[in-house]
Design a protein around this motif. Sequence first.
Motif, short mmCIF file in Angstrom:
data_model
loop_
_atom_site.label_atom_id
_atom_site.label_comp_id
_atom_site.label_asym_id
_atom_site.label_seq_id
_atom_site.Cartn_x
_atom_site.Cartn_y
_atom_site.Cartn_z
N ARG A 1 0.85 -1.22 0.00
CA ARG A 1 0.00 0.00 0.00
C ARG A 1 0.87 1.25 0.00
O ARG A 1 0.58 2.23 -0.68
CB ARG A 1 -0.92 0.00 1.22
CG ARG A 1 -1.98 -1.09 1.12
CD ARG A 1 -3.08 -0.86 2.12
NE ARG A 1 -3.90 -2.07 2.24
CZ ARG A 1 -4.87 -2.21 3.13
NH1 ARG A 1 -5.15 -1.23 3.97
NH2 ARG A 1 -5.58 -3.33 3.17
N PHE A 2 1.95 1.21 0.78
CA PHE A 2 2.86 2.36 0.81
C PHE A 2 3.46 2.60 -0.58
O PHE A 2 3.58 3.74 -1.04
CB PHE A 2 4.00 2.13 1.81
CG PHE A 2 3.63 2.32 3.26
CD1 PHE A 2 2.36 2.78 3.61
CD2 PHE A 2 4.54 2.07 4.26
CE1 PHE A 2 2.02 2.95 4.96
CE2 PHE A 2 4.21 2.25 5.60
CZ PHE A 2 2.95 2.68 5.95
N GLN A 3 3.84 1.51 -1.25
CA GLN A 3 4.41 1.65 -2.59
C GLN A 3 3.40 2.29 -3.54
O GLN A 3 3.74 3.11 -4.38
CB GLN A 3 4.89 0.31 -3.13
CG GLN A 3 6.19 -0.14 -2.45
CD GLN A 3 6.66 -1.52 -2.92
OE1 GLN A 3 5.81 -2.38 -3.25
NE2 GLN A 3 7.96 -1.73 -2.93
N ALA A 4 2.14 1.86 -3.37
CA ALA A 4 1.08 2.43 -4.22
C ALA A 4 0.92 3.92 -3.95
O ALA A 4 0.71 4.72 -4.88
CB ALA A 4 -0.23 1.69 -3.97
N ILE A 5 1.04 4.31 -2.67
CA ILE A 5 0.92 5.74 -2.33
C ILE A 5 2.04 6.53 -3.03
O ILE A 5 1.82 7.59 -3.61
CB ILE A 5 1.00 5.94 -0.81
CG1 ILE A 5 -0.25 5.37 -0.13
CG2 ILE A 5 1.14 7.44 -0.47
CD1 ILE A 5 -0.18 5.35 1.40
N ILE A 6 3.26 5.96 -2.98
CA ILE A 6 4.39 6.65 -3.61
C ILE A 6 4.13 6.83 -5.10
O ILE A 6 4.30 7.91 -5.65
CB ILE A 6 5.70 5.85 -3.39
CG1 ILE A 6 6.09 5.97 -1.92
CG2 ILE A 6 6.80 6.35 -4.33
CD1 ILE A 6 7.53 5.81 -1.61
N GLU A 7 3.68 5.77 -5.72
CA GLU A 7 3.47 5.85 -7.17
C GLU A 7 2.38 6.87 -7.49
O GLU A 7 2.52 7.69 -8.40
CB GLU A 7 3.14 4.47 -7.74
CG GLU A 7 3.11 4.48 -9.26
CD GLU A 7 3.56 3.15 -9.87
OE1 GLU A 7 3.76 2.17 -9.12
OE2 GLU A 7 3.73 3.12 -11.10
N ALA A 8 1.31 6.84 -6.70
CA ALA A 8 0.20 7.75 -6.96
C ALA A 8 0.59 9.20 -6.69
O ALA A 8 0.28 10.11 -7.46
CB ALA A 8 -1.01 7.37 -6.10
N ASP A 9 1.30 9.43 -5.58
CA ASP A 9 1.58 10.81 -5.17
C ASP A 9 2.77 11.43 -5.90
O ASP A 9 2.85 12.65 -6.04
CB ASP A 9 1.85 10.89 -3.66
CG ASP A 9 0.58 10.68 -2.85
OD1 ASP A 9 -0.46 10.37 -3.49
OD2 ASP A 9 0.61 10.83 -1.61
N SER A 10 3.75 10.59 -6.31
CA SER A 10 4.94 11.18 -6.93
C SER A 10 5.00 10.92 -8.42
O SER A 10 5.83 11.48 -9.13
CB SER A 10 6.22 10.64 -6.27
OG SER A 10 6.46 9.31 -6.72
N GLY A 11 4.15 10.01 -8.88
CA GLY A 11 4.13 9.74 -10.31
C GLY A 11 5.18 8.74 -10.75
O GLY A 11 5.31 8.45 -11.94
N ALA A 12 5.98 8.24 -9.80
CA ALA A 12 6.99 7.25 -10.18
C ALA A 12 7.01 6.17 -9.11
O ALA A 12 6.71 6.44 -7.96
CB ALA A 12 8.36 7.90 -10.30
#
Length: 895
Positions: free
Chosen positions: A181-192
Amino acid sequence: MSRYVYDFTEGSMEDKDLLGGKGANLAEMTNLGIPVPPGFTITTEACRAYLADGAVPESLEAEIDDHVAALEKAMGRSLGDAVDPLLVSVRSGAKFSMPGMMETVLNIGLNDDSVEGLAFQTGNPRFAWDSYRRLVQMFGKTVLALDGEHFEGAMDRIKEARGVTADVDLDAGDLRELTRRFQAIIEADSGAPFPQDPREQLREAVVAVFRSWNADRAVLYRRRERIPTDLGTAVNVQAMAFGNRGSTSGSGVAFTRDPATGQQGVYGDYLPNAQGEDVVAGIRNTLSLHELEELDKTSYDELLAIMDRLEKHYRDMCDIEFTIEDGRLWMLQTRVGKRTAAAAFRIAVDLLDDGTISEEEALQRVTGDQLAQLMFPHFETTGERALLATGMSASPGAAVGRAVFDSETAVRRAEAGEAVILIRRETNPDDLHGMVAATGILTSRGGKTSHAAVVARGMGRTCVCGAEALDVDTKTRCFTTPNGTKIFEGDVISIDGSTGEIFAGEVPVTASPVVQYFEGEIEPDEDHPLVSAVHRIMTIADARRRMRVRANADTAEDAARARRFGAEGIGLCRTEHMFLGERREHVEHLILAETDEARHAVFEELLPLQRADFVELFRAMEGLPVTIRLLDPPLHEFLPDLTDLSVKVALAKATGHEIDKDTQLLVAVQQHHEQNPMLGLRGVRLGIAIPGLFEMQAQAILEAAAIITEQGGSAHPEIMVPLVGAVEELRNIKEEIAEAAHEARLKHSVHLDHLVGTMIELPRAALTAGEIAQAADFFSFGTNDLTQTTWGFSRDDVESSFFSQYLDAGILGVSPFETIDRDGVGRLVRIGTDEGRRTKPNLKVGVCGEHGGDPESVHFFEERGLDYVSCSPFRVPVARLEAARARLEREDATA
Ligand code: ADP
Ligand code: MG
Ligand code: MG
């Protein structure tokens, strides 16, 4: 080409400029053979290069690669390895500690493959996934600057779904899910996506630490703490020690003595199954260090032995961070620990007593500011106290009063006899009358140079500023704390200007034991360890200092107190109070007198009154020098207010009850009205304009001295002429004083020693000091007026209006009224002293003015070779201590 990276084995604690405090001390511990996870430090120079160029220096990457390779070799593991990975932390660390201001990222090196390797190697998948989720979270928050709440929210949801409350209750599967879930947050919030390449993680984390030097809160912190902005931070890359491997692991912080009281014995907190930052984050309740003894005696004993060793090595109280990984102890940080003022005194004296440090070092371990803090009354710490928030300690003291939210209310309630605390978001010059009326001032915005802080310090008012946690609403007249508590107008609160704490209700105030000691009310003995420590330090200071310390005191009562506080004379006795109260009437007569005879009649009335005042003063200061300043303020200060009197006369006229005296007085008041009283008819100018006035004062002084002498005592008057700008002025007054001496000798047949000197408080006086010295036995720098006249600042006007802006803009580093302006005003002090002494080598030179009690300024006066400083009675101990510290500093500099 510069070298940017140093192994921990290469540095030492002397290298703080280059390696930062944390790096230098990690190197020091490594070289002492204390167990520190290996690693290396990237220098502050690399950070400065990055900040200047916006890019890391070209050679840095290759250097880091070399050191990573060496670290991998030493650890027998490699970054990103899918079987047995090396993990590292990336830690910031500037020369001066800036707690919590900059970033640290733990567990660098984990990715979707190496997490399996870690799980396999340790046989502990839960630990592996806990470490990984921490990395992803920290990376997102600190390296990518994403909103931390998104991660915390995800954590809360998963805990809720599993029906648990603590992070330790989540199992490996939960933590794997959380990591996803944390990885998904990173991808969603930072675009990468979260970077899987450990080298990239490392690279980005290093740059994030560099950048954090200029984060808003770091910039603000440095400004408040006066840390230079161009130092940059070092970055420490260090192999991880795992405190989160289960119940035989954990993390802690500790002090080698109690940092609050200085008491001997170890103090600290320990949290099992946790990584470092958990201990201070308060996510779970910590155990005390003594409980660790029960859990893991071997590690505990080793820890105590190391702490003992560190304290002996640093020869001071240290604070440390440690982690236990599966029963094995690792030290992660140490430094000379921050401490309270009370602890500073006790620790210095304890270390002196056990032979660790010398008397000179003991003096260097404490400061006048700390002594001053110990002299303020403070709140009792026993009993329940409801802490509302903590702001910045802007102006010391303990104030209790009713909350008010505007200055008009402050004035109104204060006039009705209530103690009030003025609460504003920030203050501005319009609030001045409210600040004067209040016992304490509290603001939610602004730092130590804000308007509120500057003005409060100037007035000696207790002030807490920048309590940002408080939501101040001046419309509804209330403030709200983060947990929703509301304080309304009229509610009682207590604010502590020395700690920044704000409490609900009335917290009982205790007198300072240190003041009671100076007053002679308590003895330095084993019942009072703090007082004993202060006594010991003061005894050493008095033996070491060169400069004498006098007090500014106007009355016998103040003089007696000053003497108890260690004053060795009076450096400034103002005489204006001798013309106030009932005696005001005499001044009115003096002003209305049209003939010499009428004037003399007034002097005859005033003479015995003043003589009696001086007799008392000399008696209190028996055997010590007393400098008395002849009348200084403009006469109109003794007359009725122009507006009041005009109204009175107009009313009287209208009703046909005119009083001659009032009408005459009104004319006189109008005549004496000045545009700039500070630069008008005052000081020596008054003495010349009103012949006989200074003569009368001198006569009263000398007759009083004669009376004391006749009674078998000894008085040492030093008559001081204010506001002299030219030697001719002084010569003129000296004739009057000689006349007075002659008359006193006729009346009393005793031998009298007296000196006649002048204040140096105008630039012209300093610049022509060589000539003025011909007519003066002593000089006393009036640094308040000298600062006003050198800068062209009227203190009352500038401090309450634009000063805080000057301080914020960095035009002034500190108010020149608090600390002497070495380059300008200080230069005049130097010229005045040197040229005066060229004319008269044994010219006595001192300073009266608040700078005499300011530590920084005392050091300057020592450097300039002044004979004494004089300050308010309360600051006398501070000046005694700082005079000794300044003397040592000078000896060190010339050694
Ligand atoms: P701060 O300067 O804010 O204290 P630190 O760099 O000391 O930041 O790191 C934050 C926390 O992480 C500390 O508790 C520290 O002990 C812990 N920590 C840092 N590096 C490591 C490491 N290599 N192994 C284990 N814990 C670490
Ligand atoms: Mg730390
Ligand atoms: Mg003056």
